[in-house]
Design a protein around this motif. Sequence first.
Motif, PDB file in Angstrom:
ATOM      1  N   GLY A  29       0.882  -1.180   0.011  1.00 58.87           N
ATOM      2  CA  GLY A  29       0.017   0.090   0.146  1.00 58.87           C
ATOM      3  C   GLY A  29       0.743   1.175  -0.050  1.00 58.87           C
ATOM      4  N   PHE A  30       1.905   1.049   0.745  1.00 61.17           N
ATOM      5  CA  PHE A  30       2.719   2.312   0.690  1.00 61.17           C
ATOM      6  C   PHE A  30       3.413   2.554  -0.738  1.00 61.17           C
ATOM      7  CE2 PHE A  30       7.081   4.295   1.595  1.00 61.17           C
ATOM      8  CZ  PHE A  30       6.665   5.493   2.253  1.00 61.17           C
ATOM      9  N   THR A  31       3.847   1.633  -1.348  1.00 60.97           N
ATOM     10  CA  THR A  31       4.584   1.737  -2.655  1.00 60.97           C
ATOM     11  C   THR A  31       3.707   1.993  -3.662  1.00 60.97           C
ATOM     12  OG1 THR A  31       4.645  -0.689  -2.605  1.00 60.97           O
ATOM     13  CG2 THR A  31       6.559   0.513  -1.847  1.00 60.97           C
ATOM     14  N   HIS A  32       2.210   1.616  -3.411  1.00 59.76           N
ATOM     15  CA  HIS A  32       1.124   2.017  -4.626  1.00 59.76           C
ATOM     16  C   HIS A  32       1.208   3.325  -5.146  1.00 59.76           C
ATOM     17  CE1 HIS A  32      -2.257   1.110  -7.164  1.00 59.76           C
ATOM     18  NE2 HIS A  32      -2.830   2.164  -6.419  1.00 59.76           N
ATOM     19  N   GLY A  33       1.542   3.376  -6.447  1.00 63.35           N
ATOM     20  CA  GLY A  33       1.317   4.743  -7.114  1.00 63.35           C
ATOM     21  C   GLY A  33       2.947   5.393  -6.786  1.00 63.35           C
ATOM     22  N   ARG A  34       3.800   4.605  -6.660  1.00 64.81           N
ATOM     23  CA  ARG A  34       5.338   5.154  -6.646  1.00 64.81           C
ATOM     24  C   ARG A  34       6.085   4.013  -7.199  1.00 64.81           C
ATOM     25  NH1 ARG A  34       3.423   5.900  -1.109  1.00 64.81           N
ATOM     26  NH2 ARG A  34       3.132   8.154  -0.478  1.00 64.81           N
ATOM     27  N   PRO A  35       6.096   4.271  -8.602  1.00 60.49           N
ATOM     28  CA  PRO A  35       6.900   3.182  -9.310  1.00 60.49           C
ATOM     29  C   PRO A  35       8.441   3.246  -9.071  1.00 60.49           C
ATOM     30  CG  PRO A  35       5.938   4.908 -10.682  1.00 60.49           C
ATOM     31  CD  PRO A  35       5.295   5.039  -9.435  1.00 60.49           C
ATOM     32  N   ARG A  36       8.880   4.579  -9.028  1.00 61.95           N
ATOM     33  CA  ARG A  36      10.421   4.616  -8.684  1.00 61.95           C
ATOM     34  C   ARG A  36      10.843   3.963  -7.243  1.00 61.95           C
ATOM     35  NH1 ARG A  36      12.231  10.771 -10.769  1.00 61.95           N
ATOM     36  NH2 ARG A  36      11.475  10.464 -13.029  1.00 61.95           N
ATOM     37  N   LEU A  37       9.846   4.277  -6.464  1.00 66.10           N
ATOM     38  CA  LEU A  37      10.317   3.616  -5.050  1.00 66.10           C
ATOM     39  C   LEU A  37      10.266   2.050  -5.313  1.00 66.10           C
ATOM     40  CD1 LEU A  37      10.731   3.995  -2.018  1.00 66.10           C
ATOM     41  CD2 LEU A  37       8.089   4.255  -1.739  1.00 66.10           C
TER      42      LEU A  37
END
Length: 309
Positions: A29-37
Amino acid sequence: MVTSGATARAFADHAVPGRGRTLADRISGFTHGRPRLRLAALLSAPLTWFGVAYLAALAALFVSAFWTIDDFTGQIVRVWNVDNFRTLFTEGVYRTITLRTFGVALAVTAIDALIAFPMAYYMARHASVRAQRALVIATLMPLWASYLVKAYSWRTMLADNGVVDWVLRPLGLHTPGYGVTATVMTLSYLWLPYMILPVHAGLEQIPQSLVEASADLGARGWRTFRSVIFPAVVPSLIAGSIFTFSLSLGDYIAVQIVGGTSQMLGNVVYTNVGAANNLPFAATVATVPVVIILLYLFAVRRTGALDNL
């Protein structure tokens, strides 16, 4: 209606944000929407291993090349100097070995390119699908055998009254024996698949429409080859040369087996690591192939060869 205790707890877990979620769910959930992360997290482990096991070892090699060894105690003296490099570049024997290594690597690369191109061309442009698969398997089969078995096989073939001598004798020639020529022949055989496969892949990527367009414009076979096919496959040839050239620069086992009294840079490194126990000078010699390969990669980076690796 009375709700059971388990159902009530499950409803409460979903109703309260973050409650009842696993660690994997929270990370997702934390990395959702953060492709670079997400990409950084995915590559962190292999990049860390690459940095520690390869780049750090390479840096340690380069640093130790500036140390020396005490002739009396045999201990490494961690005092910065360029004595090892001065010895490497001023003494004639090491210059000769460096030039011999460079020449052998160039010869192996040229021979493999001359042999690999017609083979790859037939496999990619003329062979049937069934024959193409069989030829690719035949190309890969030598890689399945042990390096030592292949090297000692060439030692047997190059010996007096061996297979090579039996073939050359009717022509009034004799086996080259053990030396630089035998080393070039053995290394050319060992690294040939690494040249065939990139060239074959490059030839397969050439659209047939380009060849047909060249014929429609009046170009004959040789003109089509010279103006269309060969320029398109040059990056693949350079990609294959990176393998054959670098592998030949660093090889020392084949030279030990068929090289006779000839030495290459790999043998100097092996001797100084083992019998001489001079690790700083071995590191100095080992930096020469690394620098040569880096310069070669820098020179060919604009040809697109690195995209074919």
